[in-house]
Design a protein around this motif. Structure first.
Motif, short mmCIF file in Angstrom:
data_model
loop_
_atom_site.label_atom_id
_atom_site.label_comp_id
_atom_site.label_asym_id
_atom_site.label_seq_id
_atom_site.Cartn_x
_atom_site.Cartn_y
_atom_site.Cartn_z
N SER A 1 28.21 -40.52 -124.83
CA SER A 1 26.88 -40.45 -125.42
C SER A 1 25.85 -40.01 -124.39
CB SER A 1 26.50 -41.84 -125.97
OG SER A 1 25.30 -41.79 -126.68
N VAL A 2 24.90 -39.22 -124.85
CA VAL A 2 23.81 -38.73 -124.00
C VAL A 2 22.49 -39.07 -124.69
CG1 VAL A 2 22.74 -36.68 -122.95
CG2 VAL A 2 25.24 -36.87 -123.07
N ASN A 3 21.55 -39.57 -123.91
CA ASN A 3 20.23 -39.88 -124.42
C ASN A 3 19.68 -38.63 -125.12
OD1 ASN A 3 17.24 -40.01 -124.38
ND2 ASN A 3 17.59 -41.94 -123.31
N TYR B 1 34.44 -52.70 -124.27
CA TYR B 1 33.06 -52.23 -124.08
C TYR B 1 32.46 -52.70 -122.75
CZ TYR B 1 33.80 -51.08 -128.89
OH TYR B 1 34.34 -50.57 -130.04
N SER B 2 33.28 -53.22 -121.87
CA SER B 2 32.83 -53.73 -120.58
C SER B 2 32.30 -52.63 -119.66
CB SER B 2 34.00 -54.42 -119.88
OG SER B 2 33.65 -54.78 -118.55
N LEU C 1 29.97 -42.89 -120.62
CA LEU C 1 31.33 -42.66 -121.10
C LEU C 1 32.07 -43.99 -121.00
CD1 LEU C 1 33.87 -40.68 -121.68
CD2 LEU C 1 34.25 -40.97 -119.24
N ASN C 2 32.63 -44.42 -122.11
CA ASN C 2 33.43 -45.64 -122.15
C ASN C 2 34.87 -45.20 -122.36
OD1 ASN C 2 34.53 -47.81 -124.41
ND2 ASN C 2 33.54 -48.76 -122.65
N LEU D 1 23.32 -46.33 -125.97
CA LEU D 1 24.15 -45.13 -125.96
C LEU D 1 25.50 -45.39 -126.63
CD1 LEU D 1 23.38 -43.86 -122.34
CD2 LEU D 1 22.55 -42.88 -124.50
N ILE D 2 26.09 -46.55 -126.37
CA ILE D 2 27.36 -46.91 -127.02
C ILE D 2 27.17 -46.97 -128.53
CG2 ILE D 2 29.09 -48.73 -127.34
CD1 ILE D 2 28.70 -49.43 -124.35
N ILE D 3 26.11 -47.65 -128.95
CA ILE D 3 25.84 -47.79 -130.40
C ILE D 3 25.54 -46.42 -131.01
CG2 ILE D 3 24.25 -48.79 -132.10
CD1 ILE D 3 24.07 -51.25 -130.17
#
Length: 186
Positions: free
Chosen positions: A115-117, A52-53, A70-71, A16-18
């Motif tokens: 990000s959402v799947n 990114y932790s 959510l980061n 999701l981050i990527i």
């Protein structure tokens, strides 16, 4: 349900981050191979003290499955949080990260990646994560929430505007042009 991420969420959250970062993931790491990007981001997601932790991440979970993330973090701590990441890619992948742009700054709680799947998009999960990010910022004593949205992403722009984010300025970031949007916490 939205909850703080755990290191064991890496398998679901890292893609999701990527996905949220898109081409920026490769620009930041100087790595093109998807499996290597996944390894790098997994390594850092499971560690503390970097942007990114898991400790800087909320997840939306439904029926035991992580469907969104959510980061976010204090924008004033970006350079400190990014340093271990950049040092790692320089050491292990011989990247030259001398000229990294800063996408945020002190005085704002920065929503780095939302990000959402793809299988769960259009169900309001992104909105819920953004609201949770604003609540998180408020709980930490922040008065401003910031984010960047690509100028050529009108759907995201409309979503943020509906949520009362306003364009503060335009920002060049890693070769792209972005709207820097802010939300004022009352």
């Amino acid at each position: 349900m939205i909850r703080p991420a755990k290191p064991t969420d890496a398998t679901a959250v890292v893609p999701l981050i990527i996905q949220a970062m898109g081409k920026l993931a490769s620009k930041l790491t100087h790595v093109e191979e998807g499996h290597v990007l996944k390894e790098i981001f997994t390594h850092f997601f499971q560690l503390e003290g970097n942007q990114y932790s898991y400790e800087n991440t909320l997840v939306f979970e439904e029926e035991g499955k992580v469907l969104g993330s959510l980061n976010a973090y204090d924008g004033g701590k970006l350079l400190e949080l990014r340093k271990p990441f950049l040092n790692y890619v320089v050491e292990h992948y011989h990247a030259n990260n001398a000229n990294q742009d800063a996408e945020t700054e002190g005085g704002e709680f920065y929503l780095d990646s939302i990000s959402v799947n793809p299988s769960a998009q259009g169900k309001g999960i992104g909105k819920q994560l953004i609201k949770a990010g604003i609540d998180w910022a408020k709980k930490l004593g922040h008065h401003t929430v910031g984010l960047l949205v690509e100028k050529n992403n009108p759907n995201a722009l409309r979503l943020y505007e509906k949520m009362n984010f306003v364009i503060q300025n335009e920002k060049q970031f890693m070769g792209g042009l972005y709207h820097h949007m802010i939300f004022k916490i009352k």
